[in-house]
Design a protein around this motif. Structure first.
Motif, PDB file in Angstrom:
ATOM      1  N   GLY A   1       7.454  10.821 -13.027  1.00 41.97           N
ATOM      2  CA  GLY A   1       6.991  11.195 -11.699  1.00 41.97           C
ATOM      3  C   GLY A   1       6.089  10.239 -11.136  1.00 41.97           C
ATOM      4  N   VAL A   2       5.796   9.207 -11.635  1.00 44.47           N
ATOM      5  CA  VAL A   2       4.797   8.230 -11.053  1.00 44.47           C
ATOM      6  C   VAL A   2       5.131   7.019 -10.385  1.00 44.47           C
ATOM      7  CG1 VAL A   2       2.980   8.489 -13.123  1.00 44.47           C
ATOM      8  CG2 VAL A   2       4.825   7.074 -13.232  1.00 44.47           C
ATOM      9  N   HIS A   3       6.646   6.930 -10.162  1.00 45.74           N
ATOM     10  CA  HIS A   3       7.077   5.730  -9.510  1.00 45.74           C
ATOM     11  C   HIS A   3       8.348   6.222  -8.876  1.00 45.74           C
ATOM     12  CE1 HIS A   3       4.460   2.147 -10.309  1.00 45.74           C
ATOM     13  NE2 HIS A   3       4.388   2.658 -11.407  1.00 45.74           N
TER      14      HIS A   3
ATOM     15  N   GLU B   1       0.904  -1.335   0.062  1.00 39.53           N
ATOM     16  CA  GLU B   1      -0.157  -0.034  -0.095  1.00 39.53           C
ATOM     17  C   GLU B   1       0.951   1.320   0.219  1.00 39.53           C
ATOM     18  OE1 GLU B   1      -2.749  -0.122   3.196  1.00 39.53           O
ATOM     19  OE2 GLU B   1      -3.979  -1.617   2.186  1.00 39.53           O
ATOM     20  N   ARG B   2       1.964   1.235  -0.777  1.00 43.79           N
ATOM     21  CA  ARG B   2       2.579   2.360  -0.995  1.00 43.79           C
ATOM     22  C   ARG B   2       2.096   3.597  -2.120  1.00 43.79           C
ATOM     23  NH1 ARG B   2       8.802   2.383  -3.241  1.00 43.79           N
ATOM     24  NH2 ARG B   2       9.410   4.274  -1.664  1.00 43.79           N
ATOM     25  N   PRO B   3       1.702   4.845  -1.207  1.00 43.89           N
ATOM     26  CA  PRO B   3       1.022   5.880  -2.196  1.00 43.89           C
ATOM     27  C   PRO B   3       2.001   6.138  -3.525  1.00 43.89           C
ATOM     28  CG  PRO B   3       0.826   6.269  -0.124  1.00 43.89           C
ATOM     29  CD  PRO B   3       1.915   5.235  -0.182  1.00 43.89           C
ATOM     30  N   ARG B   4       1.445   6.632  -4.549  1.00 47.90           N
ATOM     31  CA  ARG B   4       2.372   7.362  -5.718  1.00 47.90           C
ATOM     32  C   ARG B   4       3.408   8.295  -5.035  1.00 47.90           C
ATOM     33  NH1 ARG B   4       1.969   4.518 -10.806  1.00 47.90           N
ATOM     34  NH2 ARG B   4       0.242   3.530 -10.896  1.00 47.90           N
ATOM     35  N   PRO B   5       4.406   8.687  -5.405  1.00 51.58           N
ATOM     36  CA  PRO B   5       5.370   9.700  -4.971  1.00 51.58           C
ATOM     37  C   PRO B   5       5.000  11.107  -4.992  1.00 51.58           C
ATOM     38  CG  PRO B   5       6.045   8.825  -7.213  1.00 51.58           C
ATOM     39  CD  PRO B   5       5.218   7.662  -6.712  1.00 51.58           C
ATOM     40  N   PHE B   6       4.102  11.243  -5.925  1.00 54.32           N
ATOM     41  CA  PHE B   6       3.334  12.605  -6.214  1.00 54.32           C
ATOM     42  C   PHE B   6       2.449  13.170  -5.017  1.00 54.32           C
ATOM     43  CE2 PHE B   6       1.282  10.201  -9.338  1.00 54.32           C
ATOM     44  CZ  PHE B   6       0.057  10.316  -8.823  1.00 54.32           C
ATOM     45  N   LEU B   7       2.029  11.892  -4.388  1.00 63.37           N
ATOM     46  CA  LEU B   7       0.993  12.256  -3.195  1.00 63.37           C
ATOM     47  C   LEU B   7       1.852  12.546  -2.115  1.00 63.37           C
ATOM     48  CD1 LEU B   7      -1.430   9.239  -3.866  1.00 63.37           C
ATOM     49  CD2 LEU B   7      -1.599  11.837  -4.555  1.00 63.37           C
TER      50      LEU B   7
ATOM     51  N   SER C   1      -1.244  12.022 -15.575  1.00 63.62           N
ATOM     52  CA  SER C   1      -2.373  12.259 -14.509  1.00 63.62           C
ATOM     53  C   SER C   1      -3.374  11.121 -14.346  1.00 63.62           C
ATOM     54  CB  SER C   1      -3.211  13.657 -14.680  1.00 63.62           C
ATOM     55  OG  SER C   1      -3.855  13.728 -16.100  1.00 63.62           O
ATOM     56  N   GLY C   2      -4.094  11.123 -13.112  1.00 67.60           N
ATOM     57  CA  GLY C   2      -5.019  10.062 -13.100  1.00 67.60           C
ATOM     58  C   GLY C   2      -4.652   8.730 -12.352  1.00 67.60           C
ATOM     59  N   LYS C   3      -3.196   8.600 -12.094  1.00 67.86           N
ATOM     60  CA  LYS C   3      -2.755   7.423 -11.249  1.00 67.86           C
ATOM     61  C   LYS C   3      -3.426   7.134  -9.973  1.00 67.86           C
ATOM     62  CE  LYS C   3      -0.453   6.064 -14.957  1.00 67.86           C
ATOM     63  NZ  LYS C   3      -0.765   4.706 -15.483  1.00 67.86           N
ATOM     64  N   THR C   4      -4.355   6.490  -9.702  1.00 67.28           N
ATOM     65  CA  THR C   4      -4.719   6.394  -8.226  1.00 67.28           C
ATOM     66  C   THR C   4      -4.507   5.208  -7.622  1.00 67.28           C
ATOM     67  OG1 THR C   4      -6.794   5.782  -9.182  1.00 67.28           O
ATOM     68  CG2 THR C   4      -6.543   8.001  -8.950  1.00 67.28           C
ATOM     69  N   ASP C   5      -3.893   4.242  -8.191  1.00 64.96           N
ATOM     70  CA  ASP C   5      -3.475   3.011  -7.571  1.00 64.96           C
ATOM     71  C   ASP C   5      -2.016   3.193  -6.860  1.00 64.96           C
ATOM     72  OD1 ASP C   5      -1.979   3.288  -9.730  1.00 64.96           O
ATOM     73  OD2 ASP C   5      -2.053   1.217 -10.396  1.00 64.96           O
ATOM     74  N   TYR C   6      -1.771   2.023  -6.196  1.00 67.04           N
ATOM     75  CA  TYR C   6      -0.528   1.812  -5.223  1.00 67.04           C
ATOM     76  C   TYR C   6       0.831   1.939  -6.348  1.00 67.04           C
ATOM     77  CZ  TYR C   6      -3.550   1.273  -1.411  1.00 67.04           C
ATOM     78  OH  TYR C   6      -4.353   1.392  -0.418  1.00 67.04           O
ATOM     79  N   SER C   7       1.785   2.386  -5.748  1.00 63.63           N
ATOM     80  CA  SER C   7       3.012   2.393  -6.363  1.00 63.63           C
ATOM     81  C   SER C   7       3.896   1.369  -6.614  1.00 63.63           C
ATOM     82  CB  SER C   7       3.800   3.558  -5.836  1.00 63.63           C
ATOM     83  OG  SER C   7       4.937   4.024  -6.730  1.00 63.63           O
ATOM     84  N   PHE C   8       4.092   0.598  -5.612  1.00 67.42           N
ATOM     85  CA  PHE C   8       4.936  -0.413  -5.243  1.00 67.42           C
ATOM     86  C   PHE C   8       4.221  -1.907  -5.561  1.00 67.42           C
ATOM     87  CE2 PHE C   8       7.639  -3.856  -3.303  1.00 67.42           C
ATOM     88  CZ  PHE C   8       8.631  -3.613  -3.843  1.00 67.42           C
ATOM     89  N   VAL C   9       4.584  -2.801  -6.654  1.00 66.06           N
ATOM     90  CA  VAL C   9       5.761  -2.488  -7.569  1.00 66.06           C
ATOM     91  C   VAL C   9       5.246  -1.728  -9.042  1.00 66.06           C
ATOM     92  CG1 VAL C   9       7.241  -3.966  -6.560  1.00 66.06           C
ATOM     93  CG2 VAL C   9       5.906  -4.919  -8.293  1.00 66.06           C
TER      94      VAL C   9
END
Length: 235
Positions: free
Chosen positions: A160-162, A96-102, A112-120
Protein backbone atom coordinates in the motif's frame (compact mmCIF):
# COMPACT_ATOMS: atom_id res chain seq x y z
CA UNK A 1 -9.36 9.87 -7.23
CA UNK A 2 -10.94 7.11 -5.11
CA UNK A 3 -14.15 7.57 -7.06
CA UNK A 4 -12.28 6.94 -10.27
CA UNK A 5 -11.35 3.49 -8.99
CA UNK A 6 -15.02 2.65 -8.41
CA UNK A 7 -15.92 3.77 -11.90
CA UNK A 8 -13.05 1.82 -13.44
CA UNK A 9 -11.77 4.92 -15.28
CA UNK A 10 -8.33 4.81 -13.64
CA UNK A 11 -6.58 1.46 -14.20
CA UNK A 12 -3.65 2.51 -12.01
CA UNK A 13 -5.87 3.01 -8.97
CA UNK A 14 -7.97 -0.05 -9.84
CA UNK A 15 -4.89 -2.25 -9.86
CA UNK A 16 -3.67 -0.66 -6.63
CA UNK A 17 -6.89 -1.65 -4.86
CA UNK A 18 -6.91 -5.12 -6.41
CA UNK A 19 -3.36 -5.95 -5.33
CA UNK A 20 -3.51 -4.22 -1.96
CA UNK A 21 -6.86 -5.87 -1.33
CA UNK A 22 -5.04 -9.20 -1.08
CA UNK A 23 -3.44 -7.94 2.14
CA UNK A 24 -6.85 -7.57 3.79
CA UNK A 25 -7.78 -11.19 3.12
CA UNK A 26 -4.35 -12.64 3.91
CA UNK A 27 -3.36 -13.98 7.35
CA UNK A 28 -1.64 -11.51 9.63
CA UNK A 29 1.61 -13.48 9.57
CA UNK A 30 1.72 -13.36 5.76
CA UNK A 31 1.36 -9.58 5.77
CA UNK A 32 4.27 -9.36 8.21
CA UNK A 33 6.37 -11.58 5.95
CA UNK A 34 5.58 -9.47 2.88
CA UNK A 35 6.34 -6.33 4.87
CA UNK A 36 9.83 -7.58 5.79
CA UNK A 37 10.53 -9.09 2.37
CA UNK A 38 9.35 -6.01 0.48
CA UNK A 39 11.18 -3.54 2.70
CA UNK A 40 14.48 -5.36 3.31
CA UNK A 41 14.52 -9.03 2.31
CA UNK A 42 14.53 -8.76 -1.47
CA UNK A 43 17.18 -6.05 -1.49
CA UNK A 44 19.38 -8.33 0.62
CA UNK A 45 18.59 -11.28 -1.67
CA UNK A 46 19.68 -9.26 -4.70
CA UNK A 47 22.98 -8.40 -3.05
CA UNK A 48 23.50 -12.08 -2.22
CA UNK A 49 22.85 -12.99 -5.86
CA UNK A 50 25.53 -10.54 -7.01
CA UNK A 51 27.98 -11.90 -4.44
CA UNK A 52 27.23 -15.48 -5.47
CA UNK A 53 27.75 -14.61 -9.13
CA UNK A 54 31.05 -12.86 -8.28
CA UNK A 55 32.22 -15.93 -6.35
CA UNK A 56 31.43 -18.08 -9.39
CA UNK A 57 32.98 -15.73 -11.95
CA UNK A 58 36.26 -15.27 -10.11
CA UNK A 59 36.77 -19.06 -10.02
CA UNK A 60 36.29 -19.45 -13.77
CA UNK A 61 39.53 -20.07 -15.73
CA UNK A 62 40.40 -17.20 -18.03
CA UNK A 63 42.81 -14.41 -18.80
CA UNK A 64 43.18 -11.15 -16.92
CA UNK A 65 41.19 -9.15 -19.49
CA UNK A 66 38.20 -11.49 -19.42
CA UNK A 67 38.19 -11.78 -15.64
CA UNK A 68 38.47 -8.03 -15.11
CA UNK A 69 35.66 -7.38 -17.58
CA UNK A 70 33.36 -9.92 -15.90
CA UNK A 71 33.97 -8.62 -12.39
CA UNK A 72 33.61 -5.03 -13.63
CA UNK A 73 30.11 -5.87 -14.86
CA UNK A 74 29.23 -7.15 -11.38
CA UNK A 75 30.74 -4.15 -9.61
CA UNK A 76 28.59 -1.97 -11.85
CA UNK A 77 25.39 -3.59 -10.50
CA UNK A 78 25.32 -1.86 -7.07
CA UNK A 79 26.84 1.29 -8.56
CA UNK A 80 24.03 1.41 -11.14
CA UNK A 81 21.49 1.16 -8.32
CA UNK A 82 23.16 4.06 -6.49
CA UNK A 83 23.25 6.22 -9.64
CA UNK A 84 19.60 5.45 -10.39
CA UNK A 85 18.54 6.52 -6.88
CA UNK A 86 20.43 9.80 -7.29
CA UNK A 87 18.72 10.37 -10.65
CA UNK A 88 15.37 9.67 -8.98
CA UNK A 89 15.78 12.53 -6.48
CA UNK A 90 14.94 15.36 -8.94
CA UNK A 91 12.26 13.20 -10.59
CA UNK A 92 10.44 12.82 -7.28
CA UNK A 93 10.79 16.50 -6.55
CA UNK A 94 9.42 17.44 -9.98
CA UNK A 95 6.43 15.05 -10.03
CA UNK A 96 5.54 15.47 -6.31
CA UNK A 97 3.13 12.56 -6.27
CA UNK A 98 1.77 11.81 -2.77
CA UNK A 99 1.75 8.28 -1.41
CA UNK A 100 -1.44 6.42 -2.43
CA UNK A 101 -2.75 6.09 1.14
CA UNK A 102 -2.86 9.89 1.42
CA UNK A 103 -5.31 10.23 -1.47
CA UNK A 104 -7.27 6.98 -1.27
CA UNK A 105 -9.28 5.54 1.58
CA UNK A 106 -9.50 1.90 2.60
CA UNK A 107 -5.97 0.81 1.74
CA UNK A 108 -4.20 -1.71 3.95
CA UNK A 109 -0.89 0.05 4.65
CA UNK A 110 1.69 -2.39 5.99
CA UNK A 111 4.50 0.13 6.52
CA UNK A 112 3.85 3.37 8.38
CA UNK A 113 5.90 6.55 8.44
CA UNK A 114 6.31 6.99 4.68
CA UNK A 115 6.19 10.76 4.18
CA UNK A 116 8.22 11.24 0.98
CA UNK A 117 6.82 11.29 -2.54
CA UNK A 118 5.69 8.14 -4.31
CA UNK A 119 6.89 8.40 -7.94
CA UNK A 120 9.11 6.64 -8.69
CA UNK A 121 9.67 3.74 -6.30
CA UNK A 122 13.23 3.62 -4.96
CA UNK A 123 12.94 -0.08 -4.14
CA UNK A 124 11.79 -0.93 -7.66
CA UNK A 125 14.51 1.27 -9.13
CA UNK A 126 17.29 -0.29 -7.04
CA UNK A 127 16.32 -3.91 -7.58
CA UNK A 128 15.76 -3.53 -11.32
CA UNK A 129 19.01 -1.62 -11.84
CA UNK A 130 20.94 -4.40 -10.10
CA UNK A 131 18.97 -7.12 -11.88
CA UNK A 132 19.60 -5.69 -15.35
CA UNK A 133 23.30 -5.14 -14.65
CA UNK A 134 23.51 -8.68 -13.30
CA UNK A 135 21.78 -10.00 -16.43
CA UNK A 136 24.36 -8.24 -18.59
CA UNK A 137 27.12 -9.92 -16.57
CA UNK A 138 25.54 -13.39 -16.36
CA UNK A 139 22.21 -14.40 -17.88
CA UNK A 140 21.51 -17.30 -15.51
CA UNK A 141 21.93 -15.21 -12.38
CA UNK A 142 20.34 -12.23 -14.12
CA UNK A 143 17.10 -14.09 -14.78
CA UNK A 144 16.80 -14.86 -11.08
CA UNK A 145 17.57 -11.22 -10.35
CA UNK A 146 14.82 -10.05 -12.70
CA UNK A 147 12.39 -12.33 -10.88
CA UNK A 148 13.43 -10.77 -7.56
CA UNK A 149 12.91 -7.27 -8.99
CA UNK A 150 9.43 -8.11 -10.26
CA UNK A 151 8.51 -9.59 -6.87
CA UNK A 152 9.79 -6.43 -5.20
CA UNK A 153 7.51 -4.33 -7.34
CA UNK A 154 4.50 -6.49 -6.47
CA UNK A 155 5.30 -6.26 -2.76
CA UNK A 156 5.47 -2.45 -2.83
CA UNK A 157 1.93 -2.24 -4.22
CA UNK A 158 0.70 -5.03 -1.91
CA UNK A 159 2.05 -3.04 1.05
CA UNK A 160 0.00 0.00 0.00
CA UNK A 161 2.96 2.37 -0.31
CA UNK A 162 3.15 2.71 -4.09
CA UNK A 163 0.94 2.86 -7.17
CA UNK A 164 1.63 0.29 -9.91
CA UNK A 165 2.91 3.11 -12.14
CA UNK A 166 5.40 4.07 -9.42
CA UNK A 167 6.83 0.57 -9.73
CA UNK A 168 6.78 0.59 -13.55
CA UNK A 169 8.55 3.95 -13.53
CA UNK A 170 11.17 2.53 -11.16
CA UNK A 171 11.69 -0.47 -13.43
CA UNK A 172 12.15 1.83 -16.42
CA UNK A 173 14.56 4.14 -14.61
CA UNK A 174 16.66 1.28 -13.23
CA UNK A 175 16.83 -0.42 -16.63
CA UNK A 176 17.78 2.79 -18.44
CA UNK A 177 20.59 3.66 -16.03
CA UNK A 178 21.99 0.11 -15.95
CA UNK A 179 22.01 -0.28 -19.74
CA UNK A 180 22.86 3.20 -20.99
CA UNK A 181 25.77 3.76 -18.62
CA UNK A 182 27.08 0.18 -18.75
CA UNK A 183 29.63 0.80 -21.57
CA UNK A 184 30.99 3.87 -19.81
CA UNK A 185 31.19 1.99 -16.49
CA UNK A 186 32.99 -0.92 -18.15
CA UNK A 187 35.50 1.46 -19.75
CA UNK A 188 36.34 2.88 -16.32
CA UNK A 189 36.11 -0.22 -14.14
CA UNK A 190 37.85 -2.82 -16.33
CA UNK A 191 41.33 -1.15 -16.26
CA UNK A 192 40.93 -0.60 -12.52
CA UNK A 193 40.15 -4.27 -11.91
CA UNK A 194 43.02 -5.34 -14.17
CA UNK A 195 45.29 -3.39 -11.85
CA UNK A 196 43.66 -5.10 -8.86
CA UNK A 197 44.23 -8.47 -10.54
CA UNK A 198 47.97 -7.76 -10.64
CA UNK A 199 48.05 -6.95 -6.93
CA UNK A 200 49.55 -9.73 -4.76
CA UNK A 201 47.15 -8.90 -1.92
CA UNK A 202 43.94 -8.03 -3.75
CA UNK A 203 44.20 -10.13 -6.89
CA UNK A 204 41.97 -12.83 -5.36
CA UNK A 205 39.01 -10.46 -5.75
CA UNK A 206 39.27 -10.78 -9.54
CA UNK A 207 40.65 -14.28 -10.03
CA UNK A 208 41.06 -17.16 -7.60
CA UNK A 209 44.23 -19.26 -7.47
CA UNK A 210 42.43 -22.05 -9.34
CA UNK A 211 41.42 -19.67 -12.11
CA UNK A 212 44.98 -18.42 -12.49
CA UNK A 213 46.28 -21.99 -12.64
CA UNK A 214 43.70 -22.87 -15.27
CA UNK A 215 44.66 -19.84 -17.34
CA UNK A 216 48.34 -20.85 -17.25
CA UNK A 217 47.46 -24.37 -18.41
CA UNK A 218 45.45 -22.90 -21.28
CA UNK A 219 48.42 -20.83 -22.40
CA UNK A 220 50.52 -23.99 -22.84
CA UNK A 221 48.13 -26.55 -24.41
CA UNK A 222 48.72 -30.10 -23.30
CA UNK A 223 51.13 -29.12 -20.53
CA UNK A 224 49.15 -30.85 -17.81
CA UNK A 225 48.59 -33.91 -19.99
CA UNK A 226 52.33 -34.21 -20.73
CA UNK A 227 53.26 -33.90 -17.08
CA UNK A 228 50.72 -36.59 -16.18
CA UNK A 229 52.07 -38.90 -18.90
CA UNK A 230 55.65 -38.44 -17.63
CA UNK A 231 54.57 -39.38 -14.13
CA UNK A 232 52.88 -42.51 -15.46
CA UNK A 233 56.05 -43.55 -17.34
CA UNK A 234 58.17 -42.94 -14.27
CA UNK A 235 55.88 -45.18 -12.26
Amino acid sequence: MAGLADSGSNPDVDLLYDINGLAKDAPHWLDRVVEFVGEYGLLFAMILMIMWCWWTVRRRPGGAEEAASSVAALVWAPLAAAVAVVVNVPIRGFVERPRPFLDHQGLEVLVSGKTDYSFVSDHATITMAMAVALFVANRKFGLVGLGIALLEGFCRVYMGVHYPTDVIGGFALGTAVALLLSPFASMLLTPLLKAVDRSPRLGWAVRSKEARAGARDAVVPGARRSASRERDLAA
